[in-house]
Design an enzyme around this catalytic site. Sequence first.
Site, mmCIF file in Angstrom:
data_model
loop_
_atom_site.group_PDB
_atom_site.id
_atom_site.type_symbol
_atom_site.label_atom_id
_atom_site.label_comp_id
_atom_site.label_asym_id
_atom_site.label_seq_id
_atom_site.Cartn_x
_atom_site.Cartn_y
_atom_site.Cartn_z
ATOM 1 N N ASP A 295 32.054 -1.882 -7.499
ATOM 2 C CA ASP A 295 33.190 -2.020 -8.238
ATOM 3 C C ASP A 295 34.409 -2.360 -7.307
ATOM 4 O OD1 ASP A 295 35.018 -2.646 -10.557
ATOM 5 O OD2 ASP A 295 34.218 -0.722 -11.520
HETATM 6 C C1 NOJ Z 1 37.139 -2.656 -12.302
HETATM 7 C C2 NOJ Z 1 36.499 -2.353 -13.508
HETATM 8 O O1 NOJ Z 1 35.977 -0.965 -13.402
HETATM 9 C C3 NOJ Z 1 35.316 -3.231 -13.522
HETATM 10 O O2 NOJ Z 1 34.817 -3.106 -14.889
HETATM 11 C C4 NOJ Z 1 35.752 -4.552 -13.383
HETATM 12 O O3 NOJ Z 1 34.883 -5.500 -13.821
HETATM 13 C C5 NOJ Z 1 36.182 -4.841 -12.302
HETATM 14 N N1 NOJ Z 1 37.526 -3.991 -12.144
HETATM 15 C C6 NOJ Z 1 36.523 -6.292 -11.971
HETATM 16 O O4 NOJ Z 1 37.858 -6.625 -12.598
#
Ligand code: NOJ
Length: 758
Positions: A295
């Site tokens: 993430d």
């Molecule tokens: C953080 C989020 O937790 C995740 O769900 C998301 O896909 C990513 N950022 C990318 O934007």
Amino acid sequence: MKIKTSIKSFRLLLVTGIMLIAIVWTMNCMTTKTTTTAKDPEIEKKVNALLTKMTLQEKIGQMMQQHLGDELNDATKEAIRKGQIGSFLNAGNVEIKNEIQRIATKESRLGIPLIFGRDVIHGYKTIIPIPLGQAASWNPELVEKGARVAAIEASSEGVKWTFAPMIDIARDPRWGRIAESCGEDPYLTSVLGAAMVRGFQGDNLADPSSIAACAKHYVGYGAAEGGRDYNTTLIPERQLRDVYLPSFHAAVKTGVATLMSAFNDINGVPASGNEFTLRQVLRNEWKFDGFVVSDWTSMTEMIAHGYCKDEAEVALKSLKAGVDMEMVSQSYLNKLEELIKSGAVSEKLVDEAVKNILRIKFRAGLFDNPITDTSKPSVILAPEHLAAAKDIAVQSMVLLQNKNDLLPVTKGKRVAIIGPLADAPLDQMGTWVLDGNAANSVTPLKAIREMIGESNVQYAPGLTTSRTTETAGFAKAVQAARQSDVVLLFIGEEQILSGEAHSRAFLNLPGAQEELVAALAATGKPIAAIIMAGRPLTFRTVADKVQAILYAWHPGTMGGPAIADVVFGVANPSGKLPVTFPRTVGQAPIYYAHKNTGRPPSASELGIPLGTPLDPRGFTSKYLDVDFTPEYPFGYGLSYTRFEYSNIQVSAPQIKMGGKLTVTAEVKNTGQVPGEEVVQLYVQDLFGSVTRPVKELKGFTRVALQPGESKTVSFDLSTDDLAFYDINMKFTAEPGDFHVWIGGNSAEGVMTDFAIVD
Ligand code: NOJ
């Protein structure tokens, strides 16, 4: 004049032709089969051949995902040329994406295309209900169709990879990301998550309308302590395997291309550096052969977690654990080469990661087809997409209360439309709408005016937003209510109150909404509250003052027409709660599949008034100031008709290990109108080598019934379906006695018994 007419009709023909082609193409793309997972030897050959040509720097480049906004500058172009970037998230419009692919494939040494990821979570430009709302439909076909629509639209603008589905088990409504989940249940989430994967990926990832899915957030993210986003999780291995891992396993079995490692730590080890979940479970046990992306900066956040002292340790631990691609942070870029040269880590691990990434790029057809064809007619907001969005929204709505059958409202009545969410095009779209445009939302106000005629509608919002405490608008709202036959009251939460980093410690209706309800109730007019929200809210005092409550979640672009259909009886509500609704935030986390404890309370202990501590009575597992039961149980939802369950039967009272039985029951529509019921199958394993949940969902199906009609509903149940992680951490069913229920929610139904024998 003649010529003009023929030019006009030619244009008309052309436009109609293009539209027809678009519709046929879209419809073809909207039916999918299960994605295959078997490794293709041809692709493996290509992956290996390419890998042997790559320098260490080029390999590390493949492992980097960077964020790119709307501007492609020279430095970025140069990095692409040098093979330093394997993927972008976001990366501007389709022209920019095509330019990036051109540079990567024509001007870099090895011509490796990038893969473009984006958060296409509940729709791309046609916004469908938030995933929690979709889950309330309990309809895998519709949910798959929703993901398909999103894939068709997103792929037409160069997106080849979505960071969805989010299949975290969410049992705490304080957690803002419950909105993005399919709720609390491992089985329901597994079925719907797999449907989303099929919808996004289609039957062939290389098809231009398919996009790679990403099962996230691996794993346990929804168990955040206190419902506070990003918080620590403590999940014993048995619970991890029984509750949090099954939805991911189902996604892997369905052929999901990628997984995302989560932000949280699990039992002291951050998910992005977790060898047990990433290497042991995902690769060794499940044989996942796609790639894992971290993430957003979740790898370097392991420094703040106190798990890594610096970037080098981040890169080392993430690679060892099995994170293949790093999102946004740059520990791989900055440190991997040094780590390999020093011998701290073997290049073999890098090779494995790069192979996983290249395998997906080949499967996605990016080497053959890196450029998005922009000459095709636009599929954005196509009529079938809007129709699918409306269907999903209709089926997502849960009727929680309907005193005196206030709903459906008969046409011809004078209606007051009140509340901050009646005409809130942005808020109705919900939390994750990077590409959604509020201008395309059809609000309930607009749809109802269209449906029943402007002259029958009086609109007075009462409050400008869900959070405001400014009550100057009350007077007009009360006046509108007085001059009408019925009040449709649109209350709830704005989109900004749920989603990532938007946890709440209170679950009540924010702002002055409760006061608004009280002011309207004082008019004596009947009120139907339509609640739009990203989570289960607590609204007992409101429920006492209104006749009907329809839970509409954040229903998306077509939320207005869907609500209008349900409110005026064009459609009969059939949604069921995918998550337990607490009576008060103090009950959270709360879920139906809990354990019994040694001192379960009994029904005779019900009736405790909220917030009033009574004299301590009895020594059972309950609260002194609220009933131990939830406000609305998991699986609950009413209809404009009634359903009755009877005659539950098992095909055999006993089954042998490895065998199966059939459970049947009759469901009858005893009301006056046709309706659809989501019939649910639950079991309880009475005694185990470890304690077992009081109920577990094992099956569900939708049944359409005419008034007076009854059908026999049947479910197959094998001993494999009853397996869990036993005292020795072996996945097995155990001999013993079981209860089985078929019913309309997790708290009701007809019940019988069976046993598994050795
Ligand atoms: C953080 C989020 O937790 C995740 O769900 C998301 O896909 C990513 N950022 C990318 O934007």
